[in-house]
Write a protein that holds these residues in place. Structure first.
Motif, short mmCIF file in Angstrom:
data_model
loop_
_atom_site.label_atom_id
_atom_site.label_comp_id
_atom_site.label_asym_id
_atom_site.label_seq_id
_atom_site.Cartn_x
_atom_site.Cartn_y
_atom_site.Cartn_z
N LEU A 7 0.82 -1.73 0.05
CA LEU A 7 -0.11 0.16 0.08
C LEU A 7 0.88 1.67 0.23
O LEU A 7 0.73 2.23 -0.53
CB LEU A 7 -0.99 0.14 1.05
CG LEU A 7 -1.32 1.26 1.08
CD1 LEU A 7 -2.50 1.31 0.18
CD2 LEU A 7 -2.30 1.78 2.69
N LYS A 8 1.85 1.38 0.79
CA LYS A 8 2.73 2.30 1.08
C LYS A 8 3.34 2.70 0.41
O LYS A 8 3.48 3.90 -0.94
CB LYS A 8 3.46 2.58 2.49
CG LYS A 8 2.72 2.67 3.56
CD LYS A 8 1.85 3.82 3.90
CE LYS A 8 1.37 3.63 4.80
NZ LYS A 8 0.84 5.46 5.34
N LEU A 9 4.01 1.61 -1.24
CA LEU A 9 4.82 1.53 -1.29
C LEU A 9 3.56 2.15 -3.47
O LEU A 9 4.19 3.04 -3.98
CB LEU A 9 5.08 0.96 -1.97
CG LEU A 9 6.82 0.46 -1.50
CD1 LEU A 9 6.72 -1.06 -0.97
CD2 LEU A 9 7.22 1.24 -2.01
N ARG A 10 2.59 1.71 -3.30
CA ARG A 10 1.49 2.05 -4.13
C ARG A 10 1.14 3.77 -4.18
O ARG A 10 1.18 4.68 -5.65
CB ARG A 10 0.20 1.54 -4.64
CG ARG A 10 1.22 -0.06 -4.91
CD ARG A 10 -0.89 -0.55 -5.48
NE ARG A 10 -0.50 -2.44 -5.78
CZ ARG A 10 -0.44 -3.17 -4.69
NH1 ARG A 10 -0.63 -3.37 -3.41
NH2 ARG A 10 -0.42 -4.05 -5.10
N GLU A 11 0.96 4.05 -2.62
CA GLU A 11 0.56 5.76 -3.00
C GLU A 11 2.09 6.10 -3.02
O GLU A 11 1.66 7.98 -3.82
CB GLU A 11 0.45 5.86 -1.34
CG GLU A 11 -0.88 5.41 -0.62
CD GLU A 11 -1.36 5.24 0.62
OE1 GLU A 11 0.52 5.68 1.66
OE2 GLU A 11 -1.90 4.69 1.18
N ALA A 12 3.29 5.86 -3.10
CA ALA A 12 4.75 6.17 -3.71
C ALA A 12 4.32 6.23 -5.32
O ALA A 12 5.42 7.19 -5.51
CB ALA A 12 5.24 5.97 -3.00
N LYS A 98 10.83 5.22 5.69
CA LYS A 98 11.64 5.20 5.43
C LYS A 98 12.03 4.23 4.83
O LYS A 98 12.93 3.94 3.15
CB LYS A 98 11.92 4.59 7.29
CG LYS A 98 13.47 4.20 6.57
CD LYS A 98 14.34 3.95 8.62
CE LYS A 98 15.29 2.52 8.64
NZ LYS A 98 15.34 2.75 9.90
N LEU A 99 11.09 3.22 4.43
CA LEU A 99 11.61 2.33 3.07
C LEU A 99 11.47 2.87 2.20
O LEU A 99 12.13 2.32 1.21
CB LEU A 99 10.42 0.66 3.71
CG LEU A 99 10.54 0.15 2.71
CD1 LEU A 99 11.97 -1.29 2.75
CD2 LEU A 99 9.52 -1.01 2.69
N VAL A 100 10.01 3.68 2.06
CA VAL A 100 9.78 4.16 0.38
C VAL A 100 11.65 5.07 0.23
O VAL A 100 11.73 5.23 -0.75
CB VAL A 100 8.07 4.85 0.91
CG1 VAL A 100 8.20 6.31 -0.25
CG2 VAL A 100 7.05 4.13 1.21
N GLY A 101 11.49 5.80 0.86
CA GLY A 101 12.59 6.18 0.88
C GLY A 101 14.02 5.44 0.20
O GLY A 101 14.65 6.67 -0.54
N ARG A 102 14.30 5.03 1.11
CA ARG A 102 15.56 4.02 0.98
C ARG A 102 15.26 3.53 -0.75
O ARG A 102 16.22 2.74 -1.11
CB ARG A 102 16.04 3.20 1.70
CG ARG A 102 15.93 3.52 3.43
CD ARG A 102 16.54 3.12 4.03
NE ARG A 102 17.42 1.64 4.02
CZ ARG A 102 17.77 1.31 5.39
NH1 ARG A 102 17.48 1.56 6.47
NH2 ARG A 102 18.61 0.85 4.90
N ILE A 103 13.92 2.71 -1.09
CA ILE A 103 13.78 2.35 -2.36
C ILE A 103 13.76 3.14 -3.38
O ILE A 103 14.59 3.66 -4.45
CB ILE A 103 12.35 1.70 -2.00
CG1 ILE A 103 12.93 0.44 -1.45
CG2 ILE A 103 11.65 1.32 -3.22
CD1 ILE A 103 11.31 -0.28 -1.09
N ALA A 104 13.56 4.00 -2.77
CA ALA A 104 13.61 5.51 -4.21
C ALA A 104 15.04 5.75 -4.36
O ALA A 104 15.63 5.69 -5.69
CB ALA A 104 13.20 6.97 -3.58
N ALA A 105 15.67 5.93 -3.50
CA ALA A 105 17.20 6.23 -3.30
C ALA A 105 17.66 4.80 -4.18
O ALA A 105 18.64 5.48 -4.86
CB ALA A 105 18.15 6.16 -1.73
N LEU A 106 17.71 3.72 -4.06
CA LEU A 106 18.29 3.03 -4.68
C LEU A 106 17.69 2.39 -6.28
O LEU A 106 18.65 3.15 -7.16
CB LEU A 106 17.58 1.38 -4.31
CG LEU A 106 18.40 0.57 -3.28
CD1 LEU A 106 17.81 -0.45 -2.74
CD2 LEU A 106 20.30 0.63 -3.49
N LEU A 107 16.61 3.11 -6.48
CA LEU A 107 16.29 3.03 -7.95
C LEU A 107 16.85 4.07 -8.33
O LEU A 107 16.96 4.04 -9.97
CB LEU A 107 14.76 3.20 -7.67
CG LEU A 107 13.95 2.06 -7.49
CD1 LEU A 107 12.67 2.00 -6.98
CD2 LEU A 107 14.49 0.62 -7.95
N SER A 108 16.85 5.11 -7.97
CA SER A 108 17.51 6.55 -8.78
C SER A 108 18.81 6.41 -9.00
O SER A 108 19.91 7.26 -9.41
CB SER A 108 17.44 7.80 -8.17
OG SER A 108 17.87 7.73 -6.73
#
Length: 111
Positions: A7-12, A98-108
């Motif tokens: 849910l949180k990743l979809r929202e992001a 925090k998880l959403v931010g770490r995933i965004a950082a990895l993907l960028s």
């Protein structure tokens, strides 16, 4: 936990496919080629470590980013996850942001 993370990743803004076993996860990896896999260390049919090692050994999917999630926070457990080929290791409990931010950082990050 799986549903909350999805849910949180979809929202992001991320497109999410969920699976419940390592076998299902490998099948989805080959069929859909996602940018990133988020997996628990404990799976019903394998371990996250074995799953990660399988991904890294497979030339078709080895470049997929892998983030392991676990309640095991010892240096030994984190080190084992990273040694198995995980790109990041997140310990529970964690803030979804925090998880959403770490995933965004990895993907960028350029790979």
């Amino acid at each position: 936990m799986l549903d909350l993370m999805a849910l949180k990743l979809r929202e992001a803004g991320h497109t999410i496919t969920t699976t419940r076993t390592g076998a299902e996860g490998l099948s989805v990896l080959h069929a859909e080629r996602p940018d990133l896999v988020l997996l628990d260390v404990l799976l019903p049919d394998t371990t996250g470590l074995e799953f990660c090692e399988t991904v890294r050994a497979d030339t078709e999917i080895r470049d997929t980013l892998v983030v392991m999630v676990s309640a095991s926070a010892s240096q030994r457990d984190v080190g084992a996850g990273l040694a198995a080929g995980a790109d990041d290791y997140v310990t529970k409990p964690f803030a979804p942001s925090k998880l959403v931010g770490r995933i965004a950082a990895l993907l960028s990050t350029d790979r």
